[in-house]
Design a protein around this motif. Structure first.
Motif, PDB file in Angstrom:
ATOM      1  N   ASN B 567      -2.513  -0.590   8.585  1.00  0.00           N
ATOM      2  CA  ASN B 567      -1.909   0.524   7.859  1.00  0.00           C
ATOM      3  C   ASN B 567      -1.268   1.501   8.835  1.00  0.00           C
ATOM      4  O   ASN B 567      -1.714   1.642   9.969  1.00  0.00           O
ATOM      5  CB  ASN B 567      -2.969   1.261   7.045  1.00  0.00           C
ATOM      6  N   ILE B 568      -0.229   2.175   8.378  1.00  0.00           N
ATOM      7  CA  ILE B 568       0.312   3.278   9.176  1.00  0.00           C
ATOM      8  C   ILE B 568       0.245   4.525   8.325  1.00  0.00           C
ATOM      9  O   ILE B 568       0.076   4.446   7.104  1.00  0.00           O
ATOM     10  CB  ILE B 568       1.759   3.007   9.664  1.00  0.00           C
ATOM     11  N   LEU B 573       5.569   6.862   7.513  1.00  0.00           N
ATOM     12  CA  LEU B 573       6.379   6.307   6.420  1.00  0.00           C
ATOM     13  C   LEU B 573       7.464   7.291   6.016  1.00  0.00           C
ATOM     14  O   LEU B 573       8.614   6.918   5.792  1.00  0.00           O
ATOM     15  CB  LEU B 573       5.490   6.011   5.204  1.00  0.00           C
ATOM     16  N   LYS B 574       7.089   8.553   5.944  1.00  0.00           N
ATOM     17  CA  LYS B 574       8.028   9.575   5.496  1.00  0.00           C
ATOM     18  C   LYS B 574       9.188   9.697   6.480  1.00  0.00           C
ATOM     19  O   LYS B 574      10.354   9.782   6.080  1.00  0.00           O
ATOM     20  CB  LYS B 574       7.284  10.911   5.383  1.00  0.00           C
ATOM     21  N   LEU B 576      10.366   7.445   8.178  1.00  0.00           N
ATOM     22  CA  LEU B 576      11.199   6.246   8.057  1.00  0.00           C
ATOM     23  C   LEU B 576      11.890   6.159   6.698  1.00  0.00           C
ATOM     24  O   LEU B 576      12.611   5.200   6.423  1.00  0.00           O
ATOM     25  CB  LEU B 576      10.335   5.002   8.273  1.00  0.00           C
ATOM     26  N   SER B 577      11.649   7.168   5.844  1.00  0.00           N
ATOM     27  CA  SER B 577      12.261   7.201   4.499  1.00  0.00           C
ATOM     28  C   SER B 577      11.910   5.980   3.662  1.00  0.00           C
ATOM     29  O   SER B 577      12.745   5.430   2.957  1.00  0.00           O
ATOM     30  CB  SER B 577      13.794   7.320   4.596  1.00  0.00           C
ATOM     31  N   ILE B 578      10.682   5.551   3.774  1.00  0.00           N
ATOM     32  CA  ILE B 578      10.225   4.468   2.892  1.00  0.00           C
ATOM     33  C   ILE B 578       8.863   4.850   2.320  1.00  0.00           C
ATOM     34  O   ILE B 578       8.178   5.727   2.831  1.00  0.00           O
ATOM     35  CB  ILE B 578      10.089   3.104   3.619  1.00  0.00           C
ATOM     36  N   LYS B 579       8.499   4.236   1.211  1.00  0.00           N
ATOM     37  CA  LYS B 579       7.128   4.334   0.739  1.00  0.00           C
ATOM     38  C   LYS B 579       6.636   2.975   0.286  1.00  0.00           C
ATOM     39  O   LYS B 579       7.423   2.065   0.040  1.00  0.00           O
ATOM     40  CB  LYS B 579       6.967   5.395  -0.348  1.00  0.00           C
ATOM     41  N   LEU B 580       5.293   2.914   0.183  1.00  0.00           N
ATOM     42  CA  LEU B 580       4.712   1.640  -0.220  1.00  0.00           C
ATOM     43  C   LEU B 580       4.989   1.390  -1.688  1.00  0.00           C
ATOM     44  O   LEU B 580       5.094   2.315  -2.485  1.00  0.00           O
ATOM     45  CB  LEU B 580       3.200   1.641   0.039  1.00  0.00           C
ATOM     46  N   ASP B 581       5.077   0.134  -2.052  1.00  0.00           N
ATOM     47  CA  ASP B 581       5.362  -0.266  -3.421  1.00  0.00           C
ATOM     48  C   ASP B 581       4.361  -1.365  -3.779  1.00  0.00           C
ATOM     49  O   ASP B 581       4.708  -2.533  -3.882  1.00  0.00           O
ATOM     50  CB  ASP B 581       6.820  -0.775  -3.480  1.00  0.00           C
ATOM     51  N   ILE B 582       3.097  -0.930  -3.875  1.00  0.00           N
ATOM     52  CA  ILE B 582       2.053  -1.937  -4.161  1.00  0.00           C
ATOM     53  C   ILE B 582       1.217  -1.534  -5.367  1.00  0.00           C
ATOM     54  O   ILE B 582       1.250  -0.415  -5.785  1.00  0.00           O
ATOM     55  CB  ILE B 582       1.116  -2.173  -2.958  1.00  0.00           C
TER      56      ILE B 582
END
Lengths: 582, 582
Positions: B567-568, B573-574, B576-582
């Motif tokens: 995990n990071i 994540l922020k 990198l402008s992404i979020k998890l989608d799980i």
């Protein structure tokens, strides 16, 4: 078979041979009855001649259609040239063409394929494949290869084993930002690309592979300063059962070998300097010692008068600029402006002209008499005809400012000769450095660096004074290598993590595998890593690394040739269990 | 200085020398009045002796505390051993210890550090740093280094330049899945890690760097089959102004050199076979030709009777198993079961025993008489005492099934001798292959492979029949290298993308830079890439690559030693402008 010879190969001894050559049209000169074409490949240029009398008419006609950078294949006879060109190795001969095939046509290139091109940086990067055709870039890449081969063969002969460490590893918050890689098979988890193979090479030492090296790509997601790349290459090395002295010895050997082999320059012994001495004498932990202008600290001889600026300063420090007494007022004003630029940040500069008659003329004559100034000259080593430049302020800041001035002046005075090589070991680096932003100590090198045993008691009382078994190799004012003796026992490593503000849980989560490894018989070990891009550039007589990298990225981390990074499709994001958050 | 000699170095000629050694305790035998310790490092094992009469008492006491894998340093004298050990190079001497320092203690390792260890795969991977201490792994890594050095020196001597291509490139949907890397500085965009440096090496050819190689990591996010790694190493090569023959010549030279240099085996000339012939004769495009059992196609001699299974089959094909006539009914039943396993997938197997008396006994005696069967023996090359195994069905499937059986039988019969080397060029691969899932043609090699000029007219009418200028180098049944002559003009490349189902816009977006490059004078070029992990394993006499990789990942793409991927944090994540989608 596309060619019997390269375009750099034929000599008068080849006259009368039937040859086949392939390459690019460097230029064509059409005199009507005769056409000359310079044919270029990686190995050189050969002149082709198409002659109405001796070349078939159809071939001459075809030759008239040739444009710059067309790819062609010719057959013909090697003949002696009438007007020889002593500037190229093939200048005594030319090829009387009998057959011509156009292998590929070419649009007019967006810049000239010449040593001195008319193309700016941006256009050359977009068409890097054309830029690589130019000798300066082509030769830099071939030079890089030669240096890499020499490094590998030297280290291999010394018993080092090149071991490939993984690229898909684990992110750690210490140090610079990691590039991360979402794992499709391990939902919500990420690999990180290595900033260096540090922990893996240490594990190789635990594994008994006592001399390791690797020429390896490393990655740092930093805001790019000029001449930095998000991916860069290191010569990464580690040894077990060694002390600092062993490491310095081996890698001084490597560097000597490279300088001797490539430059023909023999350097007997690399001088050494402590970090403290480097900072005091050059204001810099990577001093360029090809020239003097050493710092003279002037507190004692300048803080006894009414000059408040100096009296309130933590440090008053000056350098003697050779021949600078002849600078005009305007030139000196420009120097003052230079040190006041935001990039340097000095508030002002005091100067003293050391006149040829032995007298002194300073910008602070109101406060200091000739006797005072003569002491300044003594401390800074200024001679008649020199200019003493003096800065003052907080120690760390003013050292950086004067160091910048020193480098700038050396550049202007032509003292930074790229064909001269002045290596220097800087040793005894501090273990920790205070970080203003986070208000805590950070590892100056990295958290695996061992403190000097005598200094361990200072960890609690004066952490900033603890010295490390850490060293840098400096070449001509550039840090080309840096390393340390590592911690090799779990207790010291835990102590170190504690002092760096890790909780035991954090330390275990991130570096548990290393601390575990230390419990299973870790030998004493240490190593060094060289910045290969920079090393190659310096050995190649350049200060910028970009021409020594085949496909560099720009300051936004973009490859403008392939236009990366780029969008990826929803499908791909979904498989990776991530979505955009913009 | 931690050591004056390594643990593999001392001989009788060193007797009476004072030496210092460092290493790991391999084992200790305490006889009370005397303690023997086997001290191990990368270079070997040296016996230490602690003797109540001759060693200081304190040192003997300390020696009694030594456990397996403790890291120690000793000083002592080299003496002659009373009972010599002829199995190790240092077996004639031992060290009478006078000083002992414990450099690091060790917990009892979770498996024995021996050539034949008691540790299973999982535990050895978790403690890979201990596994590397074992000779089989250590020697494999050192062997890998030696092979890499030989490859680099050979190619460099041949005029090849190793050029480092970038790792942060652009994702392309063609081929296997890319690993991607979110870009912080370019919001919402991603780099991809290269599956190979394919386009960059082609651009180097356009750039005039006419002989390129690189030993380079490549990445594929595939569901991992056994013995595949998400990151793997290639010897990547490309040449300009070459035809297929030039490439085969150069890289046959490299492979010959390696086999000669490493194995002392001289192979004059590598045989060649077309893809069609390989499929017909071995059912496989990477046939192991160290042994026979060539396929005999039996359609003509088996489809004239009432046996429906054969009559309805596209292909009836058999092999002759040497000595197989002696197999019992039970053994043959087991073979039938083996081919019916889901991994092989045959529906059944027909067999014919070729008896020593010249008669035949088959499982289909009801349909075929002795004369029929004698023809089968003729076609499959079966001799008296052999067993003919016959499979039937759809051509492609049945060839794969019989090939699997052939390899299995060869393994059982000991015909796959790892010390024998049988290289083979397979040439004339199809350009395209039909993909059942997507119902369209895919590039068999990659979309840059050039079709054979004569076959281009077939692109529209019979795409599956178009042959490519593509070739594989096969060694002992493994594809160790593969490559092709590339397309080097924009029109053919556009045609190819069109046939692969790219719209012109998609082609431009993904490979526009390459098609642009082709317009500026691209030379004819081609290349090859070797799977370095596999090549090293085969040269090292092994079939599995894992021991030749320092830190391999498991079948879920995990590094179980460092526990990656992981995990990071949200912060990262922020950024990198992404979020998890799980």
């Amino acid at each position: 078979m596309y060619r019997s010879h390269s375009c750099g190969e034929l000599r008068t001894s080849d006259i009368d041979k039937q040859v086949t050559l392939s390459g690019w049209v460097q230029k064509a000169r059409d005199k009507g009855f005769m056409i000359w074409v310079d044919l270029r490949d990686r190995y050189g240029i050969t002149q082709l001649i198409f002659d109405e009398e001796r070349t078939p008419a159809a071939v001459v006609e075809k030759a008239k259609t040739l444009g710059r950078e067309f790819v062609i294949q010719v057959k013909g006879n090697v003949i002696e040239r009438e007007s020889k060109n002593p500037n190229i190795p093939t200048g005594d001969i030319e090829i009387l063409v009998t057959e011509l095939e156009i292998l590929n046509e070419a649009l007019v290139p967006p810049f000239t394929i010449e040593d001195e091109t008319d193309g700016g940086e941006d256009i050359r990067m977009k068409y890097r494949y054309l830029d690589i055709r130019r000798n300066p870039v082509k030769n830099s890449l071939m030079f890089r290869h030669q240096v890499a081969m020499k490094v590998r063969n030297y280290l291999s002969d010394e018993g080092f084993v090149e071991v490939e460490t993984p690229y898909l590893i684990k992110s750690t918050p210490e140090g610079a930002r990691d590039f991360v890689v979402p794992s499709r098979m391990n939902e919500g988890q990420f690999y990180a690309l290595p900033q260096s193979p540090q922990t893996f090479k240490q594990l190789l030492m635990v594994g008994g592979m006592d001399k390791y090296f690797q020429i390896v790509k490393c990655f740092r997601d930093e805001d790019l300063r000029a001449d930095r790349q998000p991916e860069f290459t290191q010569i990464d090395c580690e040894m077990a059962f060694v002390e600092q002295e062993d490491i310095l010895h081996i890698f001084e050997g490597l560097t000597k070998h490279l300088i001797k082999d490539i430059k023909g320059i023999n350097i007997e012994h690399f001088p050494r300097m402590t970090y403290d001495e480097a900072m005091q004498t050059y204001g810099n932990d990577k001093p360029d010692i090809r020239f003097g202008m050493k710092f003279g600290e002037l507190n004692v001889v300048s803080q006894h008068k009414e000059f408040k600026v100096f009296n309130e300063a933590e440090l008053v420090v000056g350098i003697a600029v050779p021949g600078g007494a002849s600078y005009t007022r305007k030139e000196i004003d420009k120097l003052v402006d230079w040190v006041k630029r935001p990039q340097v940040g000095a508030l002002g500069m005091v100067y003293v002209k050391c006149n040829e008659d032995g007298s002194f003329k300073s910008s602070v004559d109101k406060f200091y008499d000739q006797e005072d100034l003569s002491k300044w000259a003594e401390v800074t080593g200024a001679k008649k005809g020199d200019l003493i430049c003096v800065l003052s302020g907080a120690k760390n800041k003013v050292r950086g400012q004067l160091s910048a001035l020193r480098m700038e002046l050396a550049e202007r005075l032509g003292l930074r000769n790229p064909e001269e090589f002045a290596p220097l070991w800087v040793v005894d680096f501090p273990l920790l450095e205070w970080d203003e932003d986070t208000e805590r100590y950070h590892a100056m090198h990295h958290p695996f660096t061992s403190p000097k045993p005598d200094d361990i008691p200072l960890l609690d009382s004066k952490p900033g004074d603890v010295r490390a078994n850490a060293y840098d190799l400096v070449l001509n004012g550039n840090e080309i290598g840096g390393g340390s003796i590592r911690i090799h026992d779990k207790e010291t490593q835990a102590l170190m993590f504690d002092h760096l503000g890790f909780t035991p849980e954090e330390a275990k989560e991130q570096f548990g595998f290393l601390m575990d490894a230390f419990q299973y018989g870790a030998p004493p070990h240490g190593g060094i890593a060289f910045g290969f891009d920079r090393l190659v550039a310096i050995l190649g007589g350049q200060e910028t690394i970009r021409d020594f990298i085949a496909f560099p990225k720009n300051n936004n981390g973009r490859d403008v040739m392939i236009d990366a990074p780029a969008n990826i499709d929803q499908e791909q994001l979904k498989e990776l269990s991530i979505k955009l958050d913009i």
